[in-house]
Design an enzyme around this catalytic site. Structure first.
Site, PDB file in Angstrom:
ATOM      1  CB  SER A 262     -15.572  84.252  86.348  1.00 59.05           C
ATOM      2  OG  SER A 262     -16.910  84.029  86.766  1.00 59.05           O
ATOM      3  CG  ASP A 263     -15.063  88.485  91.686  1.00 57.52           C
ATOM      4  OD1 ASP A 263     -16.077  88.042  92.266  1.00 57.52           O
ATOM      5  OD2 ASP A 263     -14.340  89.370  92.172  1.00 57.52           O
ATOM      6  CD1 TRP A 264     -21.744  85.624  92.178  1.00 52.49           C
ATOM      7  CD2 TRP A 264     -19.666  84.814  92.147  1.00 52.49           C
ATOM      8  NE1 TRP A 264     -21.773  84.339  92.680  1.00 52.49           N
ATOM      9  CE2 TRP A 264     -20.514  83.819  92.675  1.00 52.49           C
ATOM     10  CE3 TRP A 264     -18.313  84.513  92.020  1.00 52.49           C
ATOM     11  CZ2 TRP A 264     -20.066  82.558  93.082  1.00 52.49           C
ATOM     12  CZ3 TRP A 264     -17.850  83.255  92.425  1.00 52.49           C
ATOM     13  CH2 TRP A 264     -18.723  82.316  92.943  1.00 52.49           C
TER      14      TRP A 264
END
Length: 749
Positions: A262-264
């Site tokens: 996941s992106d942050w």
């Protein structure tokens, strides 16, 4: 003890292998899968959950009981980001986390040279290894759909074929060092404003022909070990847990065997994360985005909520085991890879690579009367103007911000290069962003200047009157609403009244050279009043030296634009059709915490960049693929290996390229394909091959470019497959999308 269990597996395999066959323990892929099976069977439920979510800002946990170390990521894609504290975004205060800053990926794409991508990836991998990193969050391959995109500087331009060709060696070079690439941001992350709330509405054809090919190439050709989901939404599902893009396309159609990260803060819901393809969750606070607590990481969507769901029967362990299997595969490719080489930090070779990539990526856009290169025999005085001549560009811009060991500034590089008998003076010209810090890293520069616009311009004009050359180094910077993560640009025009400065200088001197520092195109209403225009990008640690190399002719420019440079914003399809930035609507996306999302319909479809300008007969300021040299080239004698091609065959085109000038240089031969007659609407032409060739004065070489059926196919939305049609096609060869010199017709049967 760390490798004891795996070693036992090796011995057992060897004992049961038939002597006439290749021993199982010598088959690396089989070896890894057997080790994964063995490890998975030994892990507890808590250990499985432990490895699929973050434990700090940039690390996820290993399995100490079984000898697996923690897994460390770090931002890229232009260098290894400085370390922050375990659970804070503040700097860790280390003294050994400086790095070499590599050119932004727009510059890499502008080299049109896959060899530069390989050098880039390998060099970055060496720096990451030395810093103890197992994954670099990059490269980025989202398409430049609008020149207002704040993060375009991190990507590889507008064309899917160019981006696909350039991303593969980057991934291969990085992963050859045992450091995972994490190709981002998958997918349709084409603007930054409200990026968490943008729901992209796009045709299947545009998705597959324009926005997915570079990701597909990274997976299938580059064998990327990880993909990062994007913040935005597609088909009303967040792209970090999207049934269609992750499960169907990435893991199903493309057979991706790596990890989806996941992106942050890009994960919003446990149920969707479990079922829709996310493998490894990273974020900031408890919910990965906005709410915090003392045990933040245990409260991530793939942490305590997931284990509770398994324990109460809501979920089985089927999806969990699949996620863990992928994470273990990543471990064995990186942290558990005993053939990993050694890393190097800030080596001379890395600085040489930066300078070489920058020299090949800088684009000479205009050169009236051959004002460049600077004539060092005749010039007595050179005036350098502009804030970007003295401003550090390695700090800022978002997550790609770096703590560079050193950064040579343009004024410094020119003074060092010209020196001796040539006086190099300086005038500020304009004042832009004077902050010089990001996330605890400061440039140490004091760029404050309280003079008015008129005073700054008057000083520059006065000094220009006695200069043989005036080098104005301007453009954008990495402040908010310029080339920066999190926001898009608010205007296409140059900021900080630079147009006024350029107009005033153009009235003062004929030898005005404008050097544009940016990752995006800008409006140039004064283009015809300026002698030379150079696009230098954000080019990292060796910026000043590389710019000086090009301006003085010590390096012959060979870069080509990786995107169309529009004369005005409405010449871009996304703006001409008023589809950017989209339309707000209410939503009940409670898990994400949004009460509104914005639908952004890509009405231009497949007509992005030069495809749009070709279709609508729009003349750009500078075309896709454009770039000049200090020498000249000719192309002749286009021939093809056959007059017909079958769907399972290939066709090779050969063209003779000659250096007709007086200096060594490089030309990039570009092959475009045109479908003469089709049952569906198709672009006027599409890039399907290119090759860069270096030639001495008077030297000529034959350049080969080979295509197969993929170069002729379009995505058929009715069948969901790629399709090509019998008939005539043209092969168009030139050195820019608007400068086709040769053509040849062939048949597909």
């Amino acid at each position: 003890m760390k490798h004891f269990i795996a070693s036992c597996v090796f011995v057992m395999c060897a004992m049961t292998t038939n002597a006439q066959q290749t021993p199982a323990y010598l088959d690396e892929s089989l070896q890894i899968e057997q080790r994964i099976d063995d490890t998975l069977a030994r892990m507890t439920l808590q250990e499985k959950i432990r490895v699929i979510h973050a434990q700090s800002k940039f690390s996820s946990a290993g399995v100490p009981r079984l000898g697996f170390p923690d897994f460390w990521t770090d931002d890229g894609p232009h260098g290894v980001r400085p370390d922050v504290l375990w659970d804070e975004w503040e700097q860790a205060g280390q003294t050994n986390d400086s790095c070499v800053a590599f050119p932004a990926l727009t510059c890499l794409a502008a080299t049109w040279n896959p060899d530069m991508s390989l050098i880039y990836g390998k060099s970055l991998g060496e720096e990451a290894l030395y810093r103890g990193k197992d994954m670099i969050l990059g490269p980025g391959v989202n398409i430049n759909r609008t020149p207002l995109g704040g993060r375009n500087f991190e990507y590889m331009g507008e064309d899917p074929y160019l981006a696909s060709t350039m991303v593969v060696p980057y991934v291969q070079g990085l992963q050859s060092m045992g450091v995972s690439a994490c190709v981002k941001h998958y997918c349709l992350n084409n603007d930054e404003e409200y990026r968490h709330q943008v729901n992209v509405v796009v045709s299947d054809r545009a998705l597959h022909e324009i926005y997915l090919p570079a990701f597909k190439a990274a997976v299938q050709q580059g064998k990327a070990w990880a993909i990062m989901g994007a913040y935005n939404i597609y088909k009303n599902e967040h792209n970090c847990h999207n049934q269609y893009t992750l499960n169907k396309i990435l893991k199903g159609d493309w057979q991706f065997d790596g990890v989806v990260v996941s992106d942050w803060g890009g994960c919003h819901d446990t149920d969707q994360a479990v079922k829709n393809g996310l493998d490894l969750e990273f974020g900031s606070w408890t919910n990965g985005l906005s709410q915090g607590s003392s045990n933040a990481y245990d409260n991530y969507y793939l942490a305590s909520p997931y284990i509770k769901g398994i324990q109460n029967g809501k979920y089985t362990t089927k999806e969990l085991d699949e996620k863990v299997r992928r994470v273990l595969r990543l471990f064995y490719r990186t942290t558990m890879n005993r053939q990993r080489p050694h890393g190097f930090l800030c080596s001379d070779a890395h600085y040489d690579a930066v300078r070489q990539i920058a020299n090949e990526g800088i684009v000479l856009l205009q050169n009236k009367h051959n004002v460049l290169p600077i004539n060092r025999q005749k010039a007595k005085r050179v005036l350098v103007v502009g804030e970007n001549a003295i401003k550090m560009m390695t700090v800022g811009g978002g997550s790609s911000s770096l703590k560079a060991q050193r950064e040579t500034l343009p004024l410094e590089g020119l003074r060092k290069k010209l020196g001796g008998n040539i006086e190099v003076d300086y005038a500020r010209g304009y004042v832009g962003d004077v902050t010089g810090d990001y996330n605890g890293v400061t440039t140490g520069q004091d760029l404050k200047d309280n003079r008015t616009e008129d005073e700054l311009i008057a000083e520059a004009v006065a000094k220009a009157k006695t200069a043989d050359y005036v080098i104005l180094i301007g453009g954008l910077n990495k402040a908010d609403y310029q080339d920066c993560e999190g926001h898009d640009r608010k205007q296409y025009e140059l900021p900080y009244a630079q147009n006024h400065l350029i107009e005033a200088l153009a009235k003062t001197t004929k030898n005005l050279v404008y050097v544009n520092v940016s990752g995006n195109a800008v409006a140039m209403p004064w283009k015809d009043k300026v002698s030379a225009i150079v696009q230098s990008w954000f080019i990292g640690s060796e910026a000043g030296n590389a710019i000086a190399d090009i301006l003085t002719g010590d390096a012959n420019p060979s870069g080509k634009l990786p995107f169309t440079w529009y004369a005005r914003l409405n010449d871009c399809g996304a703006h001409a059709l008023n589809t950017y930035p989209g339309t707000w609507r209410n939503t009940d996306d409670k898990a994400a915490g949004f009460d509104k999302i914005i639908d952004e319909e890509y009405k231009e479809g497949i007509y992005v960049g030069y495809r749009w300008t070709d279709k609508n007969n729009i003349k750009p300021t500078f075309a896709f693929g454009h770039g000049l040299s200090y020498t000249t080239f000719s192309m002749s004698n286009l021939r093809q290996s056959a007059k017909e091609m079958t769907r399972d065959g290939k066709l090779t085109f050969t063209v003779t390229v000659k250096n007709t000038g007086s200096k060594r240089g490089a030309e990039t031969v570009q092959l475009y394909i045109k479908d003469i007659k089709s049952s569906v609407d198709r672009p006027v032409k599409e890039l399907k091959g290119f090759k860069k060739v270096w030639l001495e004065p008077g030297e000529q070489k034959d350049v080969d470019m080979t295509i197969d059926n993929n170069a002729l196919a379009y995505y058929d939305e009715t069948t969901g497959t790629w399709k090509s049609e019998d008939g005539e096609f043209d092969a168009l060869v030139g050195n820019a999308s608007d400068n086709i010199m040769l053509n040849s017709r062939f048949m597909l049967k």
